[in-house]
Design a protein around this motif. Structure first.
Motif, PDB file in Angstrom:
ATOM      1  N   VAL A  47       0.849  -1.201   0.000  1.00  0.00           N
ATOM      2  CA  VAL A  47       0.000   0.000   0.000  1.00  0.00           C
ATOM      3  C   VAL A  47       0.886   1.255   0.000  1.00  0.00           C
ATOM      4  O   VAL A  47       0.642   2.213  -0.747  1.00  0.00           O
ATOM      5  CB  VAL A  47      -0.949  -0.006   1.226  1.00  0.00           C
ATOM      6  N   ALA A  48       1.932   1.242   0.800  1.00  0.00           N
ATOM      7  CA  ALA A  48       2.828   2.411   0.877  1.00  0.00           C
ATOM      8  C   ALA A  48       3.561   2.601  -0.458  1.00  0.00           C
ATOM      9  O   ALA A  48       3.724   3.736  -0.937  1.00  0.00           O
ATOM     10  CB  ALA A  48       3.823   2.232   2.018  1.00  0.00           C
ATOM     11  N   ARG A  49       3.961   1.510  -1.080  1.00  0.00           N
ATOM     12  CA  ARG A  49       4.660   1.630  -2.377  1.00  0.00           C
ATOM     13  C   ARG A  49       3.723   2.208  -3.435  1.00  0.00           C
ATOM     14  O   ARG A  49       4.084   3.100  -4.197  1.00  0.00           O
ATOM     15  CB  ARG A  49       5.171   0.251  -2.836  1.00  0.00           C
ATOM     16  N   VAL A  50       2.502   1.670  -3.441  1.00  0.00           N
ATOM     17  CA  VAL A  50       1.539   2.125  -4.453  1.00  0.00           C
ATOM     18  C   VAL A  50       1.215   3.601  -4.249  1.00  0.00           C
ATOM     19  O   VAL A  50       1.111   4.370  -5.213  1.00  0.00           O
ATOM     20  CB  VAL A  50       0.274   1.233  -4.432  1.00  0.00           C
ATOM     21  N   ASP A  51       1.112   3.988  -2.994  1.00  0.00           N
ATOM     22  CA  ASP A  51       0.852   5.392  -2.689  1.00  0.00           C
ATOM     23  C   ASP A  51       1.972   6.284  -3.269  1.00  0.00           C
ATOM     24  O   ASP A  51       1.710   7.297  -3.920  1.00  0.00           O
ATOM     25  CB  ASP A  51       0.789   5.511  -1.163  1.00  0.00           C
ATOM     26  N   LEU A  52       3.202   5.863  -3.073  1.00  0.00           N
ATOM     27  CA  LEU A  52       4.333   6.653  -3.600  1.00  0.00           C
ATOM     28  C   LEU A  52       4.341   6.660  -5.134  1.00  0.00           C
ATOM     29  O   LEU A  52       4.614   7.686  -5.764  1.00  0.00           O
ATOM     30  CB  LEU A  52       5.657   6.087  -3.074  1.00  0.00           C
ATOM     31  N   ILE A  53       4.034   5.522  -5.733  1.00  0.00           N
ATOM     32  CA  ILE A  53       4.033   5.444  -7.207  1.00  0.00           C
ATOM     33  C   ILE A  53       2.944   6.360  -7.776  1.00  0.00           C
ATOM     34  O   ILE A  53       3.170   7.100  -8.742  1.00  0.00           O
ATOM     35  CB  ILE A  53       3.838   3.979  -7.673  1.00  0.00           C
ATOM     36  N   LYS A  54       1.770   6.327  -7.150  1.00  0.00           N
ATOM     37  CA  LYS A  54       0.682   7.197  -7.634  1.00  0.00           C
ATOM     38  C   LYS A  54       1.076   8.661  -7.495  1.00  0.00           C
ATOM     39  O   LYS A  54       0.853   9.471  -8.400  1.00  0.00           O
ATOM     40  CB  LYS A  54      -0.610   6.922  -6.848  1.00  0.00           C
ATOM     41  N   LYS A  55       1.681   9.005  -6.350  1.00  0.00           N
ATOM     42  CA  LYS A  55       2.121  10.407  -6.151  1.00  0.00           C
ATOM     43  C   LYS A  55       3.175  10.783  -7.191  1.00  0.00           C
ATOM     44  O   LYS A  55       3.181  11.893  -7.719  1.00  0.00           O
ATOM     45  CB  LYS A  55       2.721  10.572  -4.742  1.00  0.00           C
ATOM     46  N   ALA A  56       4.057   9.842  -7.475  1.00  0.00           N
ATOM     47  CA  ALA A  56       5.125  10.117  -8.452  1.00  0.00           C
ATOM     48  C   ALA A  56       4.519  10.409  -9.826  1.00  0.00           C
ATOM     49  O   ALA A  56       4.907  11.371 -10.500  1.00  0.00           O
ATOM     50  CB  ALA A  56       6.085   8.929  -8.523  1.00  0.00           C
ATOM     51  N   PHE A  57       3.547   9.604 -10.245  1.00  0.00           N
ATOM     52  CA  PHE A  57       2.923   9.832 -11.553  1.00  0.00           C
ATOM     53  C   PHE A  57       2.147  11.146 -11.559  1.00  0.00           C
ATOM     54  O   PHE A  57       2.079  11.821 -12.593  1.00  0.00           O
ATOM     55  CB  PHE A  57       2.046   8.634 -11.969  1.00  0.00           C
ATOM     56  N   THR A  89      -0.047   7.945 -20.169  1.00  0.00           N
ATOM     57  CA  THR A  89       1.005   7.383 -19.315  1.00  0.00           C
ATOM     58  C   THR A  89       0.759   7.780 -17.863  1.00  0.00           C
ATOM     59  O   THR A  89       0.905   6.971 -16.940  1.00  0.00           O
ATOM     60  CB  THR A  89       2.395   7.857 -19.784  1.00  0.00           C
ATOM     61  N   VAL A  90       0.355   9.031 -17.660  1.00  0.00           N
ATOM     62  CA  VAL A  90       0.098   9.504 -16.291  1.00  0.00           C
ATOM     63  C   VAL A  90      -1.099   8.747 -15.704  1.00  0.00           C
ATOM     64  O   VAL A  90      -0.998   8.123 -14.641  1.00  0.00           O
ATOM     65  CB  VAL A  90      -0.192  11.022 -16.272  1.00  0.00           C
ATOM     66  N   TYR A  91      -2.239   8.795 -16.420  1.00  0.00           N
ATOM     67  CA  TYR A  91      -3.444   8.165 -15.868  1.00  0.00           C
ATOM     68  C   TYR A  91      -3.271   6.645 -15.832  1.00  0.00           C
ATOM     69  O   TYR A  91      -3.681   5.984 -14.874  1.00  0.00           O
ATOM     70  CB  TYR A  91      -4.685   8.558 -16.675  1.00  0.00           C
ATOM     71  N   GLY A  92      -2.650   6.118 -16.875  1.00  0.00           N
ATOM     72  CA  GLY A  92      -2.435   4.663 -16.948  1.00  0.00           C
ATOM     73  C   GLY A  92      -1.496   4.199 -15.835  1.00  0.00           C
ATOM     74  O   GLY A  92      -1.675   3.120 -15.275  1.00  0.00           O
ATOM     75  N   GLY A  93      -0.500   5.021 -15.498  1.00  0.00           N
ATOM     76  CA  GLY A  93       0.448   4.651 -14.436  1.00  0.00           C
ATOM     77  C   GLY A  93      -0.273   4.503 -13.107  1.00  0.00           C
ATOM     78  O   GLY A  93      -0.049   3.542 -12.361  1.00  0.00           O
ATOM     79  N   VAL A  94      -1.176   5.441 -12.842  1.00  0.00           N
ATOM     80  CA  VAL A  94      -1.915   5.418 -11.580  1.00  0.00           C
ATOM     81  C   VAL A  94      -2.835   4.190 -11.535  1.00  0.00           C
ATOM     82  O   VAL A  94      -2.854   3.446 -10.545  1.00  0.00           O
ATOM     83  CB  VAL A  94      -2.719   6.740 -11.407  1.00  0.00           C
ATOM     84  N   SER A  95      -3.582   3.955 -12.616  1.00  0.00           N
ATOM     85  CA  SER A  95      -4.527   2.824 -12.569  1.00  0.00           C
ATOM     86  C   SER A  95      -3.794   1.482 -12.627  1.00  0.00           C
ATOM     87  O   SER A  95      -4.212   0.500 -12.016  1.00  0.00           O
ATOM     88  CB  SER A  95      -5.592   2.938 -13.662  1.00  0.00           C
ATOM     89  N   LEU A  96      -2.654   1.464 -13.313  1.00  0.00           N
ATOM     90  CA  LEU A  96      -1.847   0.238 -13.349  1.00  0.00           C
ATOM     91  C   LEU A  96      -1.329  -0.113 -11.947  1.00  0.00           C
ATOM     92  O   LEU A  96      -1.298  -1.284 -11.554  1.00  0.00           O
ATOM     93  CB  LEU A  96      -0.662   0.477 -14.294  1.00  0.00           C
ATOM     94  N   ALA A  97      -0.921   0.919 -11.196  1.00  0.00           N
ATOM     95  CA  ALA A  97      -0.412   0.683  -9.838  1.00  0.00           C
ATOM     96  C   ALA A  97      -1.509   0.032  -8.995  1.00  0.00           C
ATOM     97  O   ALA A  97      -1.256  -0.934  -8.253  1.00  0.00           O
ATOM     98  CB  ALA A  97       0.046   2.001  -9.206  1.00  0.00           C
ATOM     99  N   GLN A  98      -2.723   0.532  -9.145  1.00  0.00           N
ATOM    100  CA  GLN A  98      -3.842  -0.023  -8.373  1.00  0.00           C
ATOM    101  C   GLN A  98      -4.134  -1.461  -8.796  1.00  0.00           C
ATOM    102  O   GLN A  98      -4.257  -2.356  -7.954  1.00  0.00           O
ATOM    103  CB  GLN A  98      -5.087   0.863  -8.592  1.00  0.00           C
ATOM    104  N   SER A  99      -4.199  -1.699 -10.125  1.00  0.00           N
ATOM    105  CA  SER A  99      -4.569  -3.056 -10.566  1.00  0.00           C
ATOM    106  C   SER A  99      -3.436  -4.043 -10.274  1.00  0.00           C
ATOM    107  O   SER A  99      -3.689  -5.215  -9.973  1.00  0.00           O
ATOM    108  CB  SER A  99      -4.963  -3.082 -12.046  1.00  0.00           C
ATOM    109  N   ALA A 100      -2.183  -3.569 -10.299  1.00  0.00           N
ATOM    110  CA  ALA A 100      -1.075  -4.475  -9.958  1.00  0.00           C
ATOM    111  C   ALA A 100      -1.162  -4.854  -8.483  1.00  0.00           C
ATOM    112  O   ALA A 100      -0.938  -6.017  -8.111  1.00  0.00           O
ATOM    113  CB  ALA A 100       0.259  -3.816 -10.266  1.00  0.00           C
TER     114      ALA A 100
END
Ligand code: NAD
Length: 446
Positions: A47-57, A89-100
Motif C-alpha cells: 500500500v505504501a509503495r503504491v501510494d508513492l508510485i501514484k504520487k510520483a505519476f 502514461t500519467v493516468y495509466g500509471g496510476v490505474s496500473l499501480a492499483q490493478s497491480a
C-alpha cells in the motif's frame, strides 16, 4: 573521456540534446545502488509503495504539455498523439499501480496454505522509441508495485523524453528505486548480463532472442513484448468502407511504426476492386510533415536506417510485380508518403517481416483457407484482424495471434493482457496474470 548520446529531431536532423552514456563500470555501480535500495523498498507495505508510485505519476501531470512537445520533437509524432501518449502514461500509471496491487495480493488457498508474490530483486526495463513513455510505464509500474527496484534503459532514439519523465517521478520515489541508464544495445547487453533478476523488454524479435541467450546463464526472469507482422483478412461480406478505413488508419498510425500496425492485408477477390479504391481514397487524405505543421498525421521516420529499410521493402515489391496504387519507392528524405501496394506475394519482404512504415500492402485471395494459411505463415503472432459478416469469428478463431479483433482493432477491454503469440512475445503485461510475472510465487503452508 565521457561518451555522449546525442538525440536528433527526425524531421530535420537538428541536435536536440546530449546525455552521458553509462560505461560498463557505471552500470555495475547503478546495479549495486539498486540492490541497496531494494532492501528498503521491499520492506515497505505494498500500500505504501503504491501510494508513492501514484504520487510520483501525479508529479508528471502538470508537465504533460511540455513533455508532449519534447516527445514530438524527439520522436516525430504529431502533437495530438504525443499529448495522448503522455496523458495516458500519467493516468495509466496510476490505474496500473492499483490493478497491480490487486493482482499481487496474498491469496488464501485453504487448508492453512497461502500464496504470495515476493519481489524478485532488481528488474531491468528496456524499451523502444515508438511509444517511449507508454511502453516503459507498462513494465516499470508492476515491477515497482511488486517491491522490485528498477533500472530503466530507454531507446537510444528517445533519451531526452525518458530522462525528463524519470526526473519527475524521482521527485517522489525514494533514492535509487528507479534509475535510468542511457545507451544503445551495448548498454542493454551489459545490463542483461549484470547482477539483476529480471529483464522486462519491449522491442524487436532479434534483440529479444539475444536477451534470452544472455539471460540464460542465471535463468533470469524474462518478459518480452516483441515485434509483429499483423495480418488483416477482409471477407467477401465485410463492410468495405469500414474495412478500408481501418486498413489505412492501422497501417499509417504513428507513421506505421507501431507493433500492432496492419502489415499485410488479404482481401477476397470478389470485393478487391472496391476495397482498393476506398483504401486509395482514404490514404490520399493523409499528410506527411513535421509535428508542428497543421493537419499532419504522418510524421518523419525515426532514422535513416529505418527509412532505408522501408524503401528496400517497396523496391523489392515493385521488382516482384507489386502494383503501386499510391506512393511507391521514390520517396523524399526522412519521410514516407502514404503508399498503397497491391498484388503482394509470399516472396516479398513486406509479406515476410515488419516493414514498420506507412504502407498498406494488399493481396487478393480466392478461398478463405488460403487467406488463413498466409496470415498464419509467419514467425510473428502479435495481433490479427478480420473484417467480415457472420463467419468472421470462426475465421478469427483459426488465426495464430495473441490478440485478435473482429471488425475492430486488437486489444478490446482495458482489463485484457497485452500479449503476443509465437515469436512476438515471451511473457506479457497488463491484466492480473501479466502483473503477477513481476513477483516470485511463494506457497506457505502452516
Ligand atoms: P530494438 O529491439 O532495436 O530496441 C529496443 C530496445 O532494446 C532499445 O532500448 C535498444 O537499445 C535495446 N537493445 C537493442 N539490442 C539489445 C540487446 N541485444 N540487448 C539488450 N538491449 C538491446 O527495437 P526498436 O527499434 O527500438 O523498436 C521497434 C520494435 O519494437 C519493433 O519490432 C516493434 O514491433 C517492437 N515493439 C513491440 C511492442 C509490443 O508491445 N509487442 C511495442 C512497441 C514496439
Amino acid at each position: 573521456m565521457e561518451k555522449l548520446l546525442a538525440s536528433y529531431d527526425p524531421s530535420n536532423g537538428e541536435l536536440l540534446g546530449e546525455l552521458p552514456v553509462a560505461s560498463v563500470e557505471e552500470v555495475d555501480v547503478v546495479i549495486s545502488q539498486a540492490r541497496e535500495a531494494y532492501k528498503r523498498w521491499r520492506k515497505l507495505s505494498m500500500v505504501a509503495r503504491v501510494d508513492l508510485i501514484k504520487k510520483a505519476f501525479s508529479q508528471v501531470e502538470p508537465h504533460v504539455d511540455e513533455l508532449a512537445v519534447l516527445m514530438s520533437k524527439e520522436m516525430g509524432k504529431d502533437l495530438r498523439r504525443s499529448t495522448g501518449e503522455v496523458g495516458s502514461t500519467v493516468y495509466g500509471g496510476v490505474s496500473l499501480a492499483q490493478s497491480a496491487m490487486d493482482a499481487l495480493k496474498t491469496r488464501d488457498l485453504g487448508g492453512g496454505t497461502q500464496l504470495d508474490y515476493q519481489p524478485l530483486g532488481v528488474v531491468v526495463v528496456i524499451s523502444p522509441w515508438n511509444y517511449p513513455l507508454a511502453m516503459a510505464k507498462n513494465l516499470m509500474v508492476p515491477a515497482l508495485v511488486a517491491g522490485n527496484t528498477v533500472v530503466f534503459k530507454p531507446s537510444e532514439e528517445t533519451p531526452l523524453i525518458a530522462q525528463a519523465f524519470v526526473e519527475l517521478l524521482n521527485t517522489v520515489l525514494p533514492q535509487h528505486v528507479l534509475q535510468i541508464v542511457h545507451g544503445d544495445g551495448e548498454q542493454g547487453k551489459a545490463l542483461v548480463e549484470s547482477n539483476v533478476n529480471m529483464i522486462a523488454f519491449t522491442g524487436s524479435q532479434a534483440a529479444g532472442k539475444d536477451i534470452m541467450t544472455r539471460a540464460s546463464g542465471q535463468l533470469k526472469r524474462l518478459v518480452m513484448e516483441l515485434g509483429g507482422n499483423d495480418p488483416m483478412i477482409v471477407m467477401h461480406d465485410a463492410d468495405i468502407a469500414a474495412a478500408a478505413r481501418f486498413a489505412v488508419a492501422s497501417s499509417f498510425e504513428n507513421a506505421g511504426q507501431m507493433c500492432i500496425s496492419t502489415e499485410r492485408i488479404y482481401v477476397d477477390e470478389k470485393i478487391a476492386d472496391p476495397f482498393e479504391k476506398h483504401v486509395v481514397e482514404f490514404a490520399s487524405r493523409y499528410q506527411t510533415g513535421p509535428w508542428d505543421m497543421a493537419n499532419v498525421n504522418i510524421g518523419p521516420i525515426i532514422n535513416a536506417n529505418q527509412h532505408r529499410k522501408i524503401i528496400e521493402h517497396l523496391r523489392d515489391a515493385e521488382q516482384k510485380g507489386g502494383r503501386v496504387l499510391l506512393g511507391g519507392s521514390e520517396q523524399p528524405e526522412r519521410y514516407i508518403k502514404p503508399t498503397v501496394i497491391s498484388d503482394m506475394t509470399t516472396d516479398m519482404l513486406m509479406e515476410q517481416g515488419e516493414t514498420f512504415g506507412p504502407v498498406v500492402a494488399i493481396s487478393k485471395y480466392a478461398a478463405i483457407e488460403e487467406a488463413v494459411e498466409r496470415a498464419n505463415n509467419s514467425t510473428y503472432g502479435l495481433g490479427a484482424v478480420v473484417f467480415g459478416g457472420k463467419e468472421a469469428v470462426s475465421v478469427a478463431e483459426q488465426l495464430e495471434a495473441g490478440m485478435i479483433g473482429v471488425n475492430q482493432g486488437v486489444g478490446g477491454s482495458g482489463a485484457a493482457p497485452w500479449v503476443g503469440a509465437k515469436q512476438s512475445g515471451f511473457g506479457f503485461h497488463g491484466s492480473p496474470e501479466g502483473h503477477r510475472q513481476f513477483g516470485q510465487v511463494r506457497v506457505l503452508s502452516r
